[in-house]
Design a protein around this motif. Sequence first.
Motif, PDB file in Angstrom:
ATOM      1  N   MET A  57      42.806   0.601  31.519  1.00 11.03           N
ATOM      2  CA  MET A  57      42.946   0.854  30.089  1.00 11.03           C
ATOM      3  C   MET A  57      43.464   2.276  29.869  1.00 11.03           C
ATOM      4  SD  MET A  57      42.088  -1.953  28.516  1.00 11.03           S
ATOM      5  CE  MET A  57      41.403  -1.748  26.883  1.00 11.03           C
ATOM      6  N   HIS A  58      44.525   2.383  29.067  1.00 11.45           N
ATOM      7  CA  HIS A  58      45.156   3.665  28.792  1.00 11.45           C
ATOM      8  C   HIS A  58      45.839   3.600  27.431  1.00 11.45           C
ATOM      9  CE1 HIS A  58      48.429   1.156  30.256  1.00 11.45           C
ATOM     10  NE2 HIS A  58      49.246   1.969  29.601  1.00 11.45           N
ATOM     11  N   ARG A  59      46.293   4.733  26.959  1.00  9.20           N
ATOM     12  CA  ARG A  59      47.057   4.798  25.705  1.00  9.20           C
ATOM     13  C   ARG A  59      48.432   5.379  25.991  1.00  9.20           C
ATOM     14  NH1 ARG A  59      43.336   7.288  21.006  1.00  9.20           N
ATOM     15  NH2 ARG A  59      43.628   9.195  22.160  1.00  9.20           N
ATOM     16  N   ASP A  60      49.431   4.930  25.256  1.00 10.91           N
ATOM     17  CA  ASP A  60      50.777   5.484  25.347  1.00 10.91           C
ATOM     18  C   ASP A  60      50.861   6.622  24.329  1.00 10.91           C
ATOM     19  OD1 ASP A  60      51.199   3.442  27.133  1.00 10.91           O
ATOM     20  OD2 ASP A  60      52.357   2.212  25.763  1.00 10.91           O
ATOM     21  N   SER A  61      50.473   7.817  24.754  1.00 10.14           N
ATOM     22  CA  SER A  61      50.337   8.916  23.789  1.00 10.14           C
ATOM     23  C   SER A  61      51.120  10.167  24.174  1.00 10.14           C
ATOM     24  CB  SER A  61      48.858   9.270  23.623  1.00 10.14           C
ATOM     25  OG  SER A  61      48.311   9.650  24.875  1.00 10.14           O
ATOM     26  N   ASP A  62      52.062  10.060  25.102  1.00  6.07           N
ATOM     27  CA  ASP A  62      52.815  11.235  25.534  1.00  6.07           C
ATOM     28  C   ASP A  62      53.993  11.565  24.614  1.00  6.07           C
ATOM     29  OD1 ASP A  62      51.170  11.591  27.734  1.00  6.07           O
ATOM     30  OD2 ASP A  62      52.405  10.308  29.005  1.00  6.07           O
ATOM     31  N   GLU A  63      54.367  10.653  23.748  1.00  3.63           N
ATOM     32  CA  GLU A  63      55.534  10.852  22.894  1.00  3.63           C
ATOM     33  C   GLU A  63      55.182  11.680  21.660  1.00  3.63           C
ATOM     34  OE1 GLU A  63      55.410   7.796  25.497  1.00  3.63           O
ATOM     35  OE2 GLU A  63      54.381   7.558  23.596  1.00  3.63           O
ATOM     36  N   ARG A  81      45.162  -6.834  28.190  1.00  9.01           N
ATOM     37  CA  ARG A  81      43.960  -6.493  27.429  1.00  9.01           C
ATOM     38  C   ARG A  81      44.337  -5.463  26.371  1.00  9.01           C
ATOM     39  NH1 ARG A  81      38.913  -6.130  30.924  1.00  9.01           N
ATOM     40  NH2 ARG A  81      39.134  -8.359  30.520  1.00  9.01           N
ATOM     41  N   PHE A  82      44.207  -5.856  25.094  1.00 16.33           N
ATOM     42  CA  PHE A  82      44.556  -4.971  23.981  1.00 16.33           C
ATOM     43  C   PHE A  82      43.277  -4.549  23.276  1.00 16.33           C
ATOM     44  CE2 PHE A  82      46.299  -3.928  19.761  1.00 16.33           C
ATOM     45  CZ  PHE A  82      47.263  -3.017  20.170  1.00 16.33           C
ATOM     46  N   GLY A  83      43.017  -3.256  23.321  1.00 12.02           N
ATOM     47  CA  GLY A  83      41.751  -2.740  22.829  1.00 12.02           C
ATOM     48  C   GLY A  83      41.829  -2.049  21.491  1.00 12.02           C
ATOM     49  N   ASN A  84      40.987  -1.070  21.352  1.00 11.74           N
ATOM     50  CA  ASN A  84      40.868  -0.327  20.095  1.00 11.74           C
ATOM     51  C   ASN A  84      41.342   1.104  20.320  1.00 11.74           C
ATOM     52  OD1 ASN A  84      38.341   1.514  20.599  1.00 11.74           O
ATOM     53  ND2 ASN A  84      37.823  -0.499  21.435  1.00 11.74           N
ATOM     54  N   ALA A  89      36.406   0.830  26.159  1.00 16.69           N
ATOM     55  CA  ALA A  89      35.457  -0.289  26.210  1.00 16.69           C
ATOM     56  C   ALA A  89      35.716  -1.267  25.061  1.00 16.69           C
ATOM     57  CB  ALA A  89      34.031   0.259  26.137  1.00 16.69           C
ATOM     58  N   LYS A  90      34.882  -2.296  24.977  1.00 20.03           N
ATOM     59  CA  LYS A  90      34.991  -3.280  23.895  1.00 20.03           C
ATOM     60  C   LYS A  90      34.853  -2.596  22.552  1.00 20.03           C
ATOM     61  CE  LYS A  90      33.355  -7.186  26.574  1.00 20.03           C
ATOM     62  NZ  LYS A  90      32.377  -8.246  26.718  1.00 20.03           N
ATOM     63  N   PRO A  91      35.441  -3.155  21.513  1.00 19.40           N
ATOM     64  CA  PRO A  91      36.069  -4.471  21.464  1.00 19.40           C
ATOM     65  C   PRO A  91      37.520  -4.440  21.965  1.00 19.40           C
ATOM     66  CG  PRO A  91      36.097  -3.521  19.277  1.00 19.40           C
ATOM     67  CD  PRO A  91      35.377  -2.539  20.185  1.00 19.40           C
ATOM     68  N   TYR A  92      37.902  -5.513  22.625  1.00 18.81           N
ATOM     69  CA  TYR A  92      39.285  -5.730  23.022  1.00 18.81           C
ATOM     70  C   TYR A  92      39.559  -7.224  23.009  1.00 18.81           C
ATOM     71  CZ  TYR A  92      36.982  -6.183  27.618  1.00 18.81           C
ATOM     72  OH  TYR A  92      36.155  -6.499  28.644  1.00 18.81           O
ATOM     73  N   THR A  93      40.840  -7.555  23.053  1.00 20.31           N
ATOM     74  CA  THR A  93      41.280  -8.951  23.056  1.00 20.31           C
ATOM     75  C   THR A  93      42.156  -9.164  24.274  1.00 20.31           C
ATOM     76  OG1 THR A  93      41.273  -9.020  20.637  1.00 20.31           O
ATOM     77  CG2 THR A  93      42.560 -10.707  21.767  1.00 20.31           C
ATOM     78  N   ASP A  94      41.913 -10.219  25.038  1.00 19.07           N
ATOM     79  CA  ASP A  94      42.756 -10.574  26.168  1.00 19.07           C
ATOM     80  C   ASP A  94      43.815 -11.566  25.706  1.00 19.07           C
ATOM     81  OD1 ASP A  94      41.342  -8.937  27.850  1.00 19.07           O
ATOM     82  OD2 ASP A  94      40.192 -10.542  28.787  1.00 19.07           O
ATOM     83  N   VAL A  95      45.057 -11.262  26.048  1.00 20.62           N
ATOM     84  CA  VAL A  95      46.201 -12.079  25.655  1.00 20.62           C
ATOM     85  C   VAL A  95      46.958 -12.465  26.919  1.00 20.62           C
ATOM     86  CG1 VAL A  95      48.353 -12.105  24.325  1.00 20.62           C
ATOM     87  CG2 VAL A  95      46.403 -10.767  23.500  1.00 20.62           C
ATOM     88  N   TYR A 113      44.031   1.510  23.169  1.00 20.45           N
ATOM     89  CA  TYR A 113      43.915   1.398  24.619  1.00 20.45           C
ATOM     90  C   TYR A 113      44.347  -0.010  25.034  1.00 20.45           C
ATOM     91  CZ  TYR A 113      41.412   5.802  24.952  1.00 20.45           C
ATOM     92  OH  TYR A 113      41.086   7.128  24.913  1.00 20.45           O
ATOM     93  N   HIS A 114      45.023  -0.112  26.155  1.00 20.08           N
ATOM     94  CA  HIS A 114      45.483  -1.405  26.652  1.00 20.08           C
ATOM     95  C   HIS A 114      45.648  -1.332  28.163  1.00 20.08           C
ATOM     96  CE1 HIS A 114      49.002   1.061  25.735  1.00 20.08           C
ATOM     97  NE2 HIS A 114      49.611   0.439  26.725  1.00 20.08           N
TER      98      HIS A 114
END
Length: 143
Positions: A57-63, A81-84, A89-95, A113-114
């Motif tokens: 789980m990570h975020r794309d936050s470098d831009e 896994r697409f989170g908050n 941690a939870k909540p997240y949704t698995d796609v 986070y994903h």
Amino acid sequence: TRTVVDGDGTPVKPFPAWLGELGHRAVADTLGPDAVPDAPYDIALINFYDGDARMGMHRDSDEKSDAPVVSLSLGDSCVFRFGNTRTRAKPYTDVDLRSGDLFVFGGPSRLAYHGVPRVQPGTAPQGLGLTGRLNVTLRVSGL
């Protein structure tokens, strides 16, 4: 960076215009024309996943831009896994993402986070000629 950091250190190739157009079309089709960034997509991160690969789980936050992220999946299917925006941690949704799927996230979810907890080996379309999964993530740098 201007060089391939985790590769051979050669200069990064020019960003293909058609890939940026794909990003703009994906955003327009999913989030509406008002969500399409004014700036062009100019970053393409390409990750290869074999059957055992994972992405935590990570975020794309470098831009410096808050333009929507466009993720293109090719090859084997995976659980995405697409989170908050607050925690890994939870909540997240698995796609389930299959070859050819686009996943677009922007607005309040831009910094969610994903990750990829699981790849499903052997699920790539036979005609693709790919063993494993390629993910192409498009972003606007804001630079």
